[in-house]
Scaffold this motif. Sequence first.
Motif, PDB file in Angstrom:
ATOM      1  N   ALA A 238       0.821  -1.207   0.000  1.00  0.00           N
ATOM      2  CA  ALA A 238       0.000   0.000   0.000  1.00  0.00           C
ATOM      3  C   ALA A 238       0.858   1.260   0.000  1.00  0.00           C
ATOM      4  O   ALA A 238       2.021   1.260   0.416  1.00  0.00           O
ATOM      5  CB  ALA A 238      -0.911   0.003   1.226  1.00  0.00           C
ATOM      6  N   VAL A 239       0.263   2.353  -0.466  1.00  0.00           N
ATOM      7  CA  VAL A 239       0.849   3.683  -0.315  1.00  0.00           C
ATOM      8  C   VAL A 239       0.387   4.231   1.020  1.00  0.00           C
ATOM      9  O   VAL A 239      -0.808   4.417   1.256  1.00  0.00           O
ATOM     10  CB  VAL A 239       0.407   4.615  -1.459  1.00  0.00           C
ATOM     11  CG1 VAL A 239       0.919   6.035  -1.217  1.00  0.00           C
ATOM     12  CG2 VAL A 239       0.898   4.093  -2.796  1.00  0.00           C
ATOM     13  N   ASP A 240       1.345   4.467   1.914  1.00  0.00           N
ATOM     14  CA  ASP A 240       1.016   4.971   3.239  1.00  0.00           C
ATOM     15  C   ASP A 240       1.937   6.142   3.580  1.00  0.00           C
ATOM     16  O   ASP A 240       2.533   6.752   2.685  1.00  0.00           O
ATOM     17  CB  ASP A 240       1.112   3.852   4.283  1.00  0.00           C
ATOM     18  CG  ASP A 240       2.476   3.162   4.271  1.00  0.00           C
ATOM     19  OD1 ASP A 240       3.464   3.788   3.807  1.00  0.00           O
ATOM     20  OD2 ASP A 240       2.571   2.011   4.737  1.00  0.00           O
ATOM     21  N   GLY A 241       2.043   6.440   4.847  1.00  0.00           N
ATOM     22  CA  GLY A 241       2.838   7.591   5.263  1.00  0.00           C
ATOM     23  C   GLY A 241       4.291   7.528   4.853  1.00  0.00           C
ATOM     24  O   GLY A 241       4.953   8.567   4.695  1.00  0.00           O
ATOM     25  N   SER A 242       4.843   6.336   4.667  1.00  0.00           N
ATOM     26  CA  SER A 242       6.245   6.209   4.269  1.00  0.00           C
ATOM     27  C   SER A 242       6.449   6.466   2.784  1.00  0.00           C
ATOM     28  O   SER A 242       7.592   6.570   2.321  1.00  0.00           O
ATOM     29  CB  SER A 242       6.755   4.807   4.613  1.00  0.00           C
ATOM     30  OG  SER A 242       6.074   3.815   3.861  1.00  0.00           O
ATOM     31  N   GLY A 243       5.353   6.580   2.039  1.00  0.00           N
ATOM     32  CA  GLY A 243       5.462   6.762   0.597  1.00  0.00           C
ATOM     33  C   GLY A 243       6.113   8.068   0.204  1.00  0.00           C
ATOM     34  O   GLY A 243       6.789   8.144  -0.824  1.00  0.00           O
ATOM     35  N   ALA A 244       5.922   9.127   1.017  1.00  0.00           N
ATOM     36  CA  ALA A 244       6.496  10.422   0.673  1.00  0.00           C
ATOM     37  C   ALA A 244       8.014  10.353   0.637  1.00  0.00           C
ATOM     38  O   ALA A 244       8.652  10.841  -0.305  1.00  0.00           O
ATOM     39  CB  ALA A 244       6.022  11.478   1.664  1.00  0.00           C
ATOM     40  N   ALA A 245       8.608   9.756   1.663  1.00  0.00           N
ATOM     41  CA  ALA A 245      10.064   9.651   1.697  1.00  0.00           C
ATOM     42  C   ALA A 245      10.579   8.809   0.536  1.00  0.00           C
ATOM     43  O   ALA A 245      11.600   9.145  -0.099  1.00  0.00           O
ATOM     44  CB  ALA A 245      10.510   9.052   3.027  1.00  0.00           C
ATOM     45  N   ALA A 246       9.883   7.714   0.228  1.00  0.00           N
ATOM     46  CA  ALA A 246      10.316   6.854  -0.868  1.00  0.00           C
ATOM     47  C   ALA A 246      10.198   7.567  -2.210  1.00  0.00           C
ATOM     48  O   ALA A 246      11.076   7.431  -3.076  1.00  0.00           O
ATOM     49  CB  ALA A 246       9.488   5.571  -0.875  1.00  0.00           C
ATOM     50  N   ALA A 247       9.117   8.340  -2.401  1.00  0.00           N
ATOM     51  CA  ALA A 247       8.938   9.064  -3.656  1.00  0.00           C
ATOM     52  C   ALA A 247       9.996  10.148  -3.828  1.00  0.00           C
ATOM     53  O   ALA A 247      10.552  10.338  -4.919  1.00  0.00           O
ATOM     54  CB  ALA A 247       7.537   9.677  -3.702  1.00  0.00           C
TER      55      ALA A 247
END
Length: 335
Positions: A238-247
């Motif tokens: 899933a895309v969750d809160g950690s997605g911003a850092a990964a993106a």
Amino acid sequence: MDDVSQADVVLSGYGPVGRAFAGHLAEHAGELARRHGVRPVVRAVRASTAQCLLRPGEPVPPRPEWSPLGRLAETLDRTGARVLVQAVPSSPGVRRQAADEALLALRRGVHVVTATKSHLLTHWRELGETARAHDAMIRISGATGAALPAGDLARTGLRGLGCATIRACPNGTVTYVLDRLAAGDPLPDAIREAQRRGIAEADPTADLSGADSATKVRLLAALAWGWDPASVRVTAQAVDGSGAAAALDALSRGRRLRAVASARADRPLLVEVRLEETEPGDPLYALSGPEKAVVFGCQEAGDVVVSGGRSSPLGAALALVKDTIDVTAPHLGFF
């Protein structure tokens, strides 16, 4: 075309997609007839508790003027419909009804065109067998990517090409959200902006969890390889809160983070959705905003790519229009 036939349609569902479908047919009836030799006409609209019957060319009246919902069999008989178009929500609550209505139509030799996914996942085999037994057709472009013609490719366009893999970003909402995260937006802000633009649903859970992407690839694999979607196992990131850092991390290295749904013919009945970093030259890297893409890996024939088809009610409605024409227009010569 000189010879134009009329294809009467019963429309089930009158939300944003259903309204866009009926509106497009009404506005472009003459053009569709000239180009395709068939004039699809909505003769009845059915919602959850009410329905309206229409004369050819008559606009859909305001809801207070509709009648109580009658039996679908009676509506099909009264209209002489050739096509049942389903634009009801893809929710578990309507799965049984959507399946029952599709099966009833098919048993009467009425073609089914659907943007509803839920019953396709659970009743695929029964729907297919019933259609074949009664010389009817089912088309599901609206359930596999809206205006993106991935379903057509998987169904017939890849025959004989040895398609071995499917790799896709078939959900425009999650692609848009990931790009907003890469631009520095927090996840809640990215979701709100997607909703404001009409890209995301009020509840985007199915988009961000990977469930919607997995569903579309399950259906594409069913068309391409004969899988039963009900038997497919899904793993999803899933895309969750950690997605911003990964993106942001991917962007810093010239890459773009994508939620990629994939399936392989040599790994039957498995669909995976993973967050992947894509590089320039990858068709999934090139997506802009809510665009979608599917890459069919065809071994000796090479990759076959279809992309574009932004997410919107009109995009889904146009897929329904396309499929309605496909099942009713003359199929002779080059057509």
